[in-house]
Every structure is written in structure tokens, then in C-alpha cells.
Design a protein around this motif. Sequence first.
Motif, PDB file in Angstrom:
ATOM      1  N   ALA A  11     -28.836  24.166   3.573  1.00  0.00           N
ATOM      2  CA  ALA A  11     -29.745  23.227   3.616  1.00  0.00           C
ATOM      3  C   ALA A  11     -29.621  22.029   4.954  1.00  0.00           C
ATOM      4  N   CYS A  12     -30.663  22.239   5.775  1.00  0.00           N
ATOM      5  CA  CYS A  12     -30.513  20.981   6.770  1.00  0.00           C
ATOM      6  C   CYS A  12     -31.688  21.026   7.640  1.00  0.00           C
ATOM      7  N   PRO A  13     -31.698  20.167   8.520  1.00  0.00           N
ATOM      8  CA  PRO A  13     -32.978  19.995   9.281  1.00  0.00           C
ATOM      9  C   PRO A  13     -33.000  20.992  10.470  1.00  0.00           C
ATOM     10  N   ILE A  18     -26.319  23.018  13.260  1.00  0.00           N
ATOM     11  CA  ILE A  18     -25.888  23.909  12.238  1.00  0.00           C
ATOM     12  C   ILE A  18     -27.081  24.852  11.715  1.00  0.00           C
ATOM     13  N   TYR A  19     -28.296  24.341  11.932  1.00  0.00           N
ATOM     14  CA  TYR A  19     -29.542  25.351  11.523  1.00  0.00           C
ATOM     15  C   TYR A  19     -29.638  26.468  12.447  1.00  0.00           C
ATOM     16  N   VAL A  30     -32.137  27.014   4.953  1.00  0.00           N
ATOM     17  CA  VAL A  30     -33.348  26.643   4.913  1.00  0.00           C
ATOM     18  C   VAL A  30     -33.533  25.121   5.441  1.00  0.00           C
ATOM     19  N   SER A  31     -34.700  25.029   6.079  1.00  0.00           N
ATOM     20  CA  SER A  31     -34.995  23.855   6.998  1.00  0.00           C
ATOM     21  C   SER A  31     -35.716  22.644   5.945  1.00  0.00           C
ATOM     22  N   VAL A  57     -23.307  22.359  -5.372  1.00  0.00           N
ATOM     23  CA  VAL A  57     -23.898  21.733  -4.131  1.00  0.00           C
ATOM     24  C   VAL A  57     -22.697  21.221  -3.367  1.00  0.00           C
ATOM     25  N   ASN A  58     -22.326  21.363  -2.096  1.00  0.00           N
ATOM     26  CA  ASN A  58     -21.555  20.523  -1.437  1.00  0.00           C
ATOM     27  C   ASN A  58     -22.071  19.964  -0.172  1.00  0.00           C
ATOM     28  N   THR A  59     -22.031  18.577  -0.413  1.00  0.00           N
ATOM     29  CA  THR A  59     -22.439  17.575   0.969  1.00  0.00           C
ATOM     30  C   THR A  59     -21.482  17.311   1.752  1.00  0.00           C
ATOM     31  N   HIS A  60     -22.024  16.814   2.887  1.00  0.00           N
ATOM     32  CA  HIS A  60     -20.975  16.409   3.965  1.00  0.00           C
ATOM     33  C   HIS A  60     -21.217  15.345   4.812  1.00  0.00           C
ATOM     34  N   SER A  61     -22.075  14.422   4.599  1.00  0.00           N
ATOM     35  CA  SER A  61     -22.674  13.296   5.067  1.00  0.00           C
ATOM     36  C   SER A  61     -22.946  12.193   4.119  1.00  0.00           C
TER      37      SER A  61
END
Length: 337
Positions: A11-13, A18-19, A30-31, A57-61
Motif C-alpha cells: 500500500a503506497c501513494p 515503489i508503486y 494498492v494506491s 503489517v510492516n511499516t517503513h517510515s
Amino acid sequence: MIARGHSVVIACPSDSNIYREAKLRGIETVSLPINRKNLTGLLAMNKFLKQNKFDVVNTHSSTDSWLVSLSLAFKSKRPGIVRTRHLSTTVHNKAATLWLYKKGNDFLVTTGEKLRETLHRDNGISLDKMQSIPTGIDEQRFVPTEDKLAAKQNLNLPTDKKIVGILATIRTWKGHEYLVEALSSLQRDDYHLLVVGDGPNRANVESKIAALNMNNKVTLVGNQDDVVPYLQSMDLFCLPSYGNEGVPQGIMQAMLCKQPIISTDVGSISEVLHHEKNGLRVNTKDSQDLAKAIGILLDDDSLRAQFAEQSYAIASENCTMTKMVDEMESIFQRVRR
């Protein structure tokens, strides 16, 4: 993870790199409008997590960590949350930030042991809640070449010069300008600088190259889908970073391609760069110290070869994709709900 039978969704912008790259690789993507920490992003993340039943869920920022943790904070049934921290920027001891790190996730992964120790020392996060896992490099792709001359020829690089290379996003703190200054100060003609990557500071680096009359000694190739041939063509890898690093992927990729390394003691770089074993450590923002180290390795073929072998051995043991996925999979299994 997909190859091991897990279901993965990114899931990202929609305007993020990366999208685009995940779509090209056929990964379910998923946008979401999660560029910023705001109500729009929070509502979008909350809706997404409510509609999908994930185990982890793995978050990165900072942004996605806040949005995920707030969305799931008061849910009795929720997925496990793993926060991966890639950078060495300071974490402030504000109440909200400490909540995010201590309560807003189930486990923290740092990309270097020094980052883990800093979070424990400065922010009071339990060592038991954290594990250092360097970003894994695909050991099947990043391999040494048996013919460096051919590698240079295939990329139209000078075969009568030693290739000094850097692979990094061109940001100020990656130190490209110090590298250009260092090479210029050597006043010798037996090297050629190869710059792989692009970024917001490229124009300034190009101006520096022009100001020092080095255009004929430098090749900038921009971003590349496959960086392996460029790494294989190098005789020496330099990354004079002065901020924000964990363990840079470019260094580990170069090590798997059997390169001697010159870099700094920023972030967790010293966990893979062992001074006078697989390369040389230099001072940050010090083009003269950098020039001295480059000169030493340009002059000593035997020392470069010795460092290159050690680089490969260290990276093969500690920095591979297989090792990273093994360790991340174990953590995901531990925190899944």
C-alpha cells in the motif's frame, strides 16, 4: 516472501516509485493517499485495514507508521505491526513519538545494530523488542565478474583506467561532491569516475564536475534497472556519506560484486566496512582524507584484491537476501495475530 508462499500487498501513494516498480513486477499494489500525516491519509489507511484481514503489517517510515498505528490503536482484533527503521536520523523523546515506538507496534527492526543500540540508549526502547537485520541483497544477482575488462568494454568505459564508482541516490548527504573534489585533488590520469543513480542534487554535482574541469573523467549514467554490470566494472567503490544512513544497500551490493570499499563511520556502515580489512574508513566531509584513501588503493593492486575478497566473504555471510527473509519471516510469524 511471495516465493515462500505468503500473500503480500503493498500500500503506497500512486505517484511513488515503489508503486510503479511493484506494478511492473506483478506484485499486488494498492494506491492510498498516504504521502502525509493528515486526516485524509488516516481515513484512507483505516478503511484499507478494515477491508483487508492481514496477519502482519510492516511499516517503513514515520508517516505510514503513524497512520497504521493510529488506525489500529484501539482495535481488539488487529494484525501484528512491525516497524522497520532504515535511517539513523534522531528520534526525539516527545511523548507522542515514544508512544509510536514503544506502544504503536509489536516489534522494531533496524537495518543496523548501531541503530538498535541508539534507540535503546537514547529513547529507552527495550533491546528485546528490537532486532537488527541488514537489508538483504540478492546473492543470485549480485555476483563478481570473471572478466573486468569485458565489463568495462560492454559499458563503453575506458579500459585503460581504474574505475572509481559510486552507486547512490544523488542527495547532498551521500557525499558525491566530496568524491569529485577528492579525485580532482589527486591530479592523476589513471582513474575514471562512474556515478550510478540520480536524485535531487544531480545539478549541483554536475556543476562541481564542470567547475573542476573533470567532464572527461566522469560518466553519469542515471538510474539503471540493472546495476550489476556497473558494479562489476568498478575497481573501487566509494560512498562518502555524512548523514542519515543505516547500512547502505549500495555498499553491500558492491561487496557481493567483490569490490574494495571506501566509506565513512555514519549510521551502521562500520558493521559491513571493516577498516583495513575490506576497505578504508575516512572522515566525513573531508575530501583530502578521501583523496588519500583513494590514492592508496589506486596505487596498490594487491591491497584492492585483498579487500575485495574480504568484502565478498563478509557480505556473503551477513548481507544476503536469504538471510534477511529468513529473519523477517521469523519475526512476522512471532507477531502475527
